[in-house]
Design a protein around this motif. Sequence first.
Motif, PDB file in Angstrom:
ATOM      1  N   SER A  28     -40.414 -42.256  -3.628  1.00  0.00           N
ATOM      2  CA  SER A  28     -41.539 -43.188  -3.796  1.00  0.00           C
ATOM      3  C   SER A  28     -42.672 -42.872  -2.822  1.00  0.00           C
ATOM      4  CB  SER A  28     -41.081 -44.644  -3.672  1.00  0.00           C
ATOM      5  OG  SER A  28     -40.565 -44.900  -2.394  1.00  0.00           O
ATOM      6  N   ASP A  29     -42.341 -42.385  -1.627  1.00  0.00           N
ATOM      7  CA  ASP A  29     -43.379 -41.953  -0.682  1.00  0.00           C
ATOM      8  C   ASP A  29     -44.175 -40.798  -1.282  1.00  0.00           C
ATOM      9  OD1 ASP A  29     -42.523 -43.754   1.333  1.00  0.00           O
ATOM     10  OD2 ASP A  29     -41.201 -42.246   2.243  1.00  0.00           O
ATOM     11  N   VAL A  30     -43.464 -39.824  -1.844  1.00  0.00           N
ATOM     12  CA  VAL A  30     -44.125 -38.656  -2.443  1.00  0.00           C
ATOM     13  C   VAL A  30     -45.003 -39.096  -3.619  1.00  0.00           C
ATOM     14  CG1 VAL A  30     -43.744 -36.475  -3.676  1.00  0.00           C
ATOM     15  CG2 VAL A  30     -42.367 -37.039  -1.645  1.00  0.00           C
ATOM     16  N   GLN A  31     -44.509 -40.011  -4.429  1.00  0.00           N
ATOM     17  CA  GLN A  31     -45.288 -40.538  -5.555  1.00  0.00           C
ATOM     18  C   GLN A  31     -46.577 -41.184  -5.057  1.00  0.00           C
ATOM     19  OE1 GLN A  31     -44.752 -40.299  -8.910  1.00  0.00           O
ATOM     20  NE2 GLN A  31     -46.699 -41.337  -9.206  1.00  0.00           N
ATOM     21  N   LEU A  32     -46.484 -42.002  -4.022  1.00  0.00           N
ATOM     22  CA  LEU A  32     -47.655 -42.652  -3.441  1.00  0.00           C
ATOM     23  C   LEU A  32     -48.659 -41.612  -2.945  1.00  0.00           C
ATOM     24  CD1 LEU A  32     -49.215 -45.144  -2.336  1.00  0.00           C
ATOM     25  CD2 LEU A  32     -47.789 -44.956  -0.278  1.00  0.00           C
ATOM     26  N   LEU A  33     -48.176 -40.599  -2.261  1.00  0.00           N
ATOM     27  CA  LEU A  33     -49.057 -39.546  -1.747  1.00  0.00           C
ATOM     28  C   LEU A  33     -49.720 -38.771  -2.886  1.00  0.00           C
ATOM     29  CD1 LEU A  33     -46.821 -38.322   1.189  1.00  0.00           C
ATOM     30  CD2 LEU A  33     -49.014 -39.522   1.384  1.00  0.00           C
ATOM     31  N   GLU A  34     -48.969 -38.506  -3.933  1.00  0.00           N
ATOM     32  CA  GLU A  34     -49.547 -37.804  -5.081  1.00  0.00           C
ATOM     33  C   GLU A  34     -50.672 -38.626  -5.711  1.00  0.00           C
ATOM     34  OE1 GLU A  34     -46.030 -37.057  -7.439  1.00  0.00           O
ATOM     35  OE2 GLU A  34     -45.810 -35.051  -6.586  1.00  0.00           O
ATOM     36  N   GLU A  35     -50.488 -39.935  -5.795  1.00  0.00           N
ATOM     37  CA  GLU A  35     -51.529 -40.810  -6.347  1.00  0.00           C
ATOM     38  C   GLU A  35     -52.775 -40.791  -5.463  1.00  0.00           C
ATOM     39  OE1 GLU A  35     -49.620 -44.630  -6.787  1.00  0.00           O
ATOM     40  OE2 GLU A  35     -48.187 -43.838  -8.250  1.00  0.00           O
ATOM     41  N   ILE A  36     -52.575 -40.829  -4.180  1.00  0.00           N
ATOM     42  CA  ILE A  36     -53.713 -40.792  -3.250  1.00  0.00           C
ATOM     43  C   ILE A  36     -54.436 -39.456  -3.348  1.00  0.00           C
ATOM     44  CG2 ILE A  36     -54.359 -40.766  -0.798  1.00  0.00           C
ATOM     45  CD1 ILE A  36     -52.085 -42.866  -0.395  1.00  0.00           C
ATOM     46  N   ILE A  37     -53.685 -38.370  -3.422  1.00  0.00           N
ATOM     47  CA  ILE A  37     -54.292 -37.037  -3.547  1.00  0.00           C
ATOM     48  C   ILE A  37     -55.123 -36.948  -4.824  1.00  0.00           C
ATOM     49  CG2 ILE A  37     -53.777 -34.587  -3.974  1.00  0.00           C
ATOM     50  CD1 ILE A  37     -53.496 -35.306  -1.043  1.00  0.00           C
ATOM     51  N   GLN A  38     -54.626 -37.493  -5.921  1.00  0.00           N
ATOM     52  CA  GLN A  38     -55.385 -37.476  -7.174  1.00  0.00           C
ATOM     53  C   GLN A  38     -56.711 -38.212  -7.024  1.00  0.00           C
ATOM     54  OE1 GLN A  38     -54.897 -35.610  -9.892  1.00  0.00           O
ATOM     55  NE2 GLN A  38     -53.229 -34.774  -8.670  1.00  0.00           N
ATOM     56  N   ARG A  39     -56.690 -39.383  -6.358  1.00  0.00           N
ATOM     57  CA  ARG A  39     -57.938 -40.128  -6.127  1.00  0.00           C
ATOM     58  C   ARG A  39     -58.858 -39.359  -5.184  1.00  0.00           C
ATOM     59  NH1 ARG A  39     -54.371 -44.643  -5.872  1.00  0.00           N
ATOM     60  NH2 ARG A  39     -54.588 -44.756  -3.614  1.00  0.00           N
ATOM     61  N   LYS A  40     -58.299 -38.736  -4.163  1.00  0.00           N
ATOM     62  CA  LYS A  40     -59.099 -37.988  -3.197  1.00  0.00           C
ATOM     63  C   LYS A  40     -59.759 -36.768  -3.842  1.00  0.00           C
ATOM     64  CE  LYS A  40     -59.223 -39.603   0.922  1.00  0.00           C
ATOM     65  NZ  LYS A  40     -60.518 -40.147   1.352  1.00  0.00           N
ATOM     66  N   LYS A  41     -59.122 -36.177  -4.841  1.00  0.00           N
ATOM     67  CA  LYS A  41     -59.714 -35.028  -5.534  1.00  0.00           C
ATOM     68  C   LYS A  41     -61.067 -35.385  -6.128  1.00  0.00           C
ATOM     69  CE  LYS A  41     -55.720 -32.258  -6.862  1.00  0.00           C
ATOM     70  NZ  LYS A  41     -54.914 -31.769  -7.994  1.00  0.00           N
ATOM     71  N   MET A  42     -61.207 -36.624  -6.592  1.00  0.00           N
ATOM     72  CA  MET A  42     -62.466 -37.053  -7.217  1.00  0.00           C
ATOM     73  C   MET A  42     -63.608 -37.190  -6.213  1.00  0.00           C
ATOM     74  SD  MET A  42     -61.327 -39.804 -10.063  1.00  0.00           S
ATOM     75  CE  MET A  42     -59.583 -40.108 -10.022  1.00  0.00           C
ATOM     76  N   GLU A  43     -63.287 -37.419  -4.955  1.00  0.00           N
ATOM     77  CA  GLU A  43     -64.338 -37.589  -3.954  1.00  0.00           C
ATOM     78  C   GLU A  43     -64.391 -36.440  -2.940  1.00  0.00           C
ATOM     79  OE1 GLU A  43     -62.564 -40.738  -0.909  1.00  0.00           O
ATOM     80  OE2 GLU A  43     -62.553 -41.563  -2.939  1.00  0.00           O
ATOM     81  N   ALA A  44     -63.621 -35.385  -3.207  1.00  0.00           N
ATOM     82  CA  ALA A  44     -63.586 -34.252  -2.286  1.00  0.00           C
ATOM     83  C   ALA A  44     -64.938 -33.535  -2.243  1.00  0.00           C
ATOM     84  CB  ALA A  44     -62.496 -33.272  -2.704  1.00  0.00           C
ATOM     85  N   VAL A  45     -65.245 -32.928  -1.110  1.00  0.00           N
ATOM     86  CA  VAL A  45     -66.475 -32.164  -0.929  1.00  0.00           C
ATOM     87  C   VAL A  45     -66.108 -30.694  -0.752  1.00  0.00           C
ATOM     88  CG1 VAL A  45     -67.727 -34.107   0.074  1.00  0.00           C
ATOM     89  CG2 VAL A  45     -66.447 -32.585   1.570  1.00  0.00           C
TER      90      VAL A  45
END
Length: 148
Positions: free
Chosen positions: A112-129
């Motif tokens: 579940s920790d890995v799942q949470l991190l994967e979700e955050i990474i997906q959101r961060k991809k949209m705002e990455a520079v």
Amino acid sequence: MTNKTQPTISDAEWEIMRVVWTNHTVTSKDITEIIKEKMNWKQATIKTLIGRLVEKGMLKTEAIGNKYLYSPSVTEEESLKSKTSDFFEHLCNRKVGATLAELLSEATLSHSDVQLLEEIIQRKKMEAVDVVSCNCTPGQCDCQHYHH
């Protein structure tokens, strides 16, 4: 990553806070009983640490008869956010990603920790520079050597 600044507490004080956060309301005797499993501290040391935490506003006290009950003034979550924010403020912005990667590689995580991190990474991809700006004063990091 700025957050409400809390007093800095030592590693020893953090050990005391972990007991208080977990048990919500405790006496110094309760803290001593729990801490002695992990640390070889005398009761006087523990009382000194508790006193410092009260002075710093991290613990509240309530007198009941001839003993005091201690409870947290701040949550563990607030303290962790403050400590994390403080940690990242000491890094060059360009080193945050690599530092997070290092922390992740060393951590034991649940599925579940890995799942949470994967979700955050997906959101961060949209705002990455493309390039993270350096936030350092010249001479505090290596960025200036590469980007004059």
